[in-house]
Design a protein around this motif. Structure first.
Motif, mmCIF file in Angstrom:
data_model
loop_
_atom_site.group_PDB
_atom_site.id
_atom_site.type_symbol
_atom_site.label_atom_id
_atom_site.label_comp_id
_atom_site.label_asym_id
_atom_site.label_seq_id
_atom_site.Cartn_x
_atom_site.Cartn_y
_atom_site.Cartn_z
ATOM 1 N N VAL A 259 0.882 -1.170 0.000
ATOM 2 C CA VAL A 259 0.000 0.000 0.000
ATOM 3 C C VAL A 259 0.918 1.217 0.000
ATOM 4 O O VAL A 259 2.114 1.113 0.332
ATOM 5 N N PRO A 260 0.434 2.406 -0.370
ATOM 6 C CA PRO A 260 1.299 3.599 -0.354
ATOM 7 C C PRO A 260 1.893 3.826 1.050
ATOM 8 O O PRO A 260 1.153 4.007 2.024
ATOM 9 N N GLU A 261 3.220 3.793 1.150
ATOM 10 C CA GLU A 261 3.878 3.843 2.462
ATOM 11 C C GLU A 261 3.593 5.145 3.197
ATOM 12 O O GLU A 261 3.314 5.137 4.401
ATOM 13 N N ASP A 262 3.697 6.273 2.479
ATOM 14 C CA ASP A 262 3.483 7.554 3.155
ATOM 15 C C ASP A 262 2.061 7.666 3.696
ATOM 16 O O ASP A 262 1.837 8.133 4.820
ATOM 17 N N TYR A 263 1.098 7.205 2.898
ATOM 18 C CA TYR A 263 -0.293 7.295 3.325
ATOM 19 C C TYR A 263 -0.569 6.288 4.440
ATOM 20 O O TYR A 263 -1.348 6.560 5.359
ATOM 21 N N LYS B 200 -2.018 5.220 9.962
ATOM 22 C CA LYS B 200 -1.644 4.547 11.209
ATOM 23 C C LYS B 200 -1.575 5.542 12.362
ATOM 24 O O LYS B 200 -2.098 5.286 13.460
ATOM 25 N N THR B 201 -0.928 6.703 12.123
ATOM 26 C CA THR B 201 -0.822 7.725 13.166
ATOM 27 C C THR B 201 -2.198 8.233 13.584
ATOM 28 O O THR B 201 -2.468 8.448 14.777
ATOM 29 N N MET B 202 -3.087 8.426 12.608
ATOM 30 C CA MET B 202 -4.428 8.908 12.923
ATOM 31 C C MET B 202 -5.188 7.911 13.789
ATOM 32 O O MET B 202 -5.926 8.294 14.712
ATOM 33 N N HIS B 203 -5.008 6.617 13.518
ATOM 34 C CA HIS B 203 -5.668 5.591 14.324
ATOM 35 C C HIS B 203 -5.101 5.550 15.747
ATOM 36 O O HIS B 203 -5.852 5.416 16.726
ATOM 37 N N GLU B 204 -3.782 5.658 15.852
ATOM 38 C CA GLU B 204 -3.146 5.443 17.154
ATOM 39 C C GLU B 204 -3.214 6.684 18.050
ATOM 40 O O GLU B 204 -3.563 6.587 19.237
ATOM 41 N N THR C 153 -18.313 0.091 -2.006
ATOM 42 C CA THR C 153 -17.505 0.755 -3.038
ATOM 43 C C THR C 153 -16.854 2.020 -2.514
ATOM 44 O O THR C 153 -16.117 2.686 -3.246
ATOM 45 N N THR C 154 -17.079 2.352 -1.244
ATOM 46 C CA THR C 154 -16.424 3.523 -0.653
ATOM 47 C C THR C 154 -14.915 3.324 -0.597
ATOM 48 O O THR C 154 -14.160 4.302 -0.521
ATOM 49 N N ALA C 155 -14.462 2.069 -0.627
ATOM 50 C CA ALA C 155 -13.027 1.814 -0.683
ATOM 51 C C ALA C 155 -12.413 2.436 -1.932
ATOM 52 O O ALA C 155 -11.285 2.954 -1.899
ATOM 53 N N ILE C 156 -13.148 2.417 -3.044
ATOM 54 C CA ILE C 156 -12.670 3.049 -4.278
ATOM 55 C C ILE C 156 -12.674 4.563 -4.115
ATOM 56 O O ILE C 156 -11.763 5.262 -4.586
ATOM 57 N N SER C 157 -13.676 5.101 -3.425
ATOM 58 C CA SER C 157 -13.738 6.547 -3.202
ATOM 59 C C SER C 157 -12.521 7.019 -2.425
ATOM 60 O O SER C 157 -11.932 8.070 -2.724
ATOM 61 N N SER C 158 -12.129 6.254 -1.399
ATOM 62 C CA SER C 158 -10.960 6.622 -0.601
ATOM 63 C C SER C 158 -9.703 6.646 -1.452
ATOM 64 O O SER C 158 -8.862 7.560 -1.333
ATOM 65 N N SER C 159 -9.564 5.660 -2.337
ATOM 66 C CA SER C 159 -8.398 5.613 -3.220
ATOM 67 C C SER C 159 -8.387 6.796 -4.189
ATOM 68 O O SER C 159 -7.331 7.385 -4.447
ATOM 69 N N MET C 160 -9.565 7.177 -4.724
ATOM 70 C CA MET C 160 -9.640 8.303 -5.646
ATOM 71 C C MET C 160 -9.331 9.629 -4.944
ATOM 72 O O MET C 160 -8.680 10.518 -5.519
ATOM 73 N N LEU C 161 -9.769 9.773 -3.703
ATOM 74 C CA LEU C 161 -9.452 10.989 -2.946
ATOM 75 C C LEU C 161 -7.950 11.082 -2.692
ATOM 76 O O LEU C 161 -7.369 12.185 -2.701
ATOM 77 N N TYR C 162 -7.312 9.941 -2.454
ATOM 78 C CA TYR C 162 -5.855 9.935 -2.270
ATOM 79 C C TYR C 162 -5.148 10.403 -3.551
ATOM 80 O O TYR C 162 -4.182 11.168 -3.495
#
Length: 274
Positions: free
Chosen positions: A180-184, A189-193, A220-229
């Motif tokens: 997965v994109p490392e920077d993202y 991860k930081t936002m979760h923790e 299909t919101t998983a695709i939305s998250s990828s497009m926003l990235y």
């Protein structure tokens, strides 16, 4: 009486018709013409016209057929077969009763096909409406998704009950995504923790093995998250933000009990105006 007067066979005597010619010398042409018609003889046009005028004959059109035995004549009707079967070839019966001649130049019956399924018709109508409103369709042909895009990037905690096997179909092989994109990944991860941007986060240890699990996407919101990235990266690279309107209509999967009104898959319609 008109013809008798004209041929001088009779005359009027007051109100009576009186014979003046010898019956033996009278020659009735009309009678002879009618007799000729009965015998099937051909008359002149003027003669036919005169008989019709006197209503002695009437002209009618008739159609006549002549039947004769043909080369395939048989005293008993035998139905010709439309095609040769393997049984006819094995028994040799096709030689005794040859099949009908085939017209190889004739067109076959029109083949019906290509009909839309009712669900696809509704989907096409929704797509047309959204495109007319200026929305662009997102690429949703990836049914297998990682837990990172399906859950973590949407900030759903890894302990959420929707991520259990009784709600989600997890993939056995390959069980995990490769990258997965490392920077993202680090930002998520930081936002979760620990949180950020006014959030304190969920205060737990974010696990990479949980984020990398493959599954059949639950929305299909998983695709939305990828497009926003992608939009965020384009803005970061160019410094210019381009507004986008996205939509998707595609299958999603849930591990639910199936009955006559529910399946473990259904279609989701989603749209984003960014």
């Amino acid at each position: 009486s008109g013809a008798c007067m004209k041929n001088k066979w009779a005359k009027m005597d007051g109100e009576n018709v009186v014979r003046i010619a010898d019956p033996a010398s009278v020659k009735d042409d009309a009678f002879q013409l009618v007799a000729a018609v009965n015998e099937g003889k051909e008359l002149k046009a003027a003669e036919v016209k005169d008989l019709k005028r006197r209503k002695l004959v009437a002209q009618k059109k008739g159609t006549y057929f002549t039947l004769a035995k043909g080369g395939a004549f048989k005293p008993v009707f035998v139905k010709q077969e439309a095609c040769i079967t393997k049984e006819m070839l094995a028994s040799g019966s096709w030689q005794e009763n040859p099949p009908k001649p085939a017209n190889l130049d004739s067109l076959g019956a029109a083949v019906g096909g290509g009909y839309f399924h009712p669900l696809l018709k509704v989907r096409a109508e929704f797509r047309r409406i959204l495109m007319n409103m200026g929305f662009e369709e997102m690429p949703t042909n990836r049914w297998v998704e990682s837990s990172f895009w399906n859950f973590d990037s949407l900030f759903q905690p890894q302990s959420h009950p929707a991520r259990d096997a009784h709600d989600t179909f997890f993939i056995k092989s390959p069980a995990s995504t490769l990258t997965v994109p490392e920077d993202y990944y680090e930002r998520v991860k930081t936002m979760h923790e620990t949180g950020g941007h006014g959030s304190i986060g969920y205060r737990y240890d974010f696990k990479q093995e949980e984020a990398f699990k493959n599954l059949l996407r639950t929305h299909t919101t998983a695709i939305s998250s990828s497009m926003l990235y992608r939009l965020a990266n384009d803005f970061k690279a160019t410094g210019v933000f381009t507004p986008k309107k996205y939509f998707s209509i595609d299958r999603v999967f849930r591990n639910e009990s199936m009955d006559n009104t529910h399946l473990c898959e259904f279609h989701q319609v989603s749209a984003r105006d960014t």
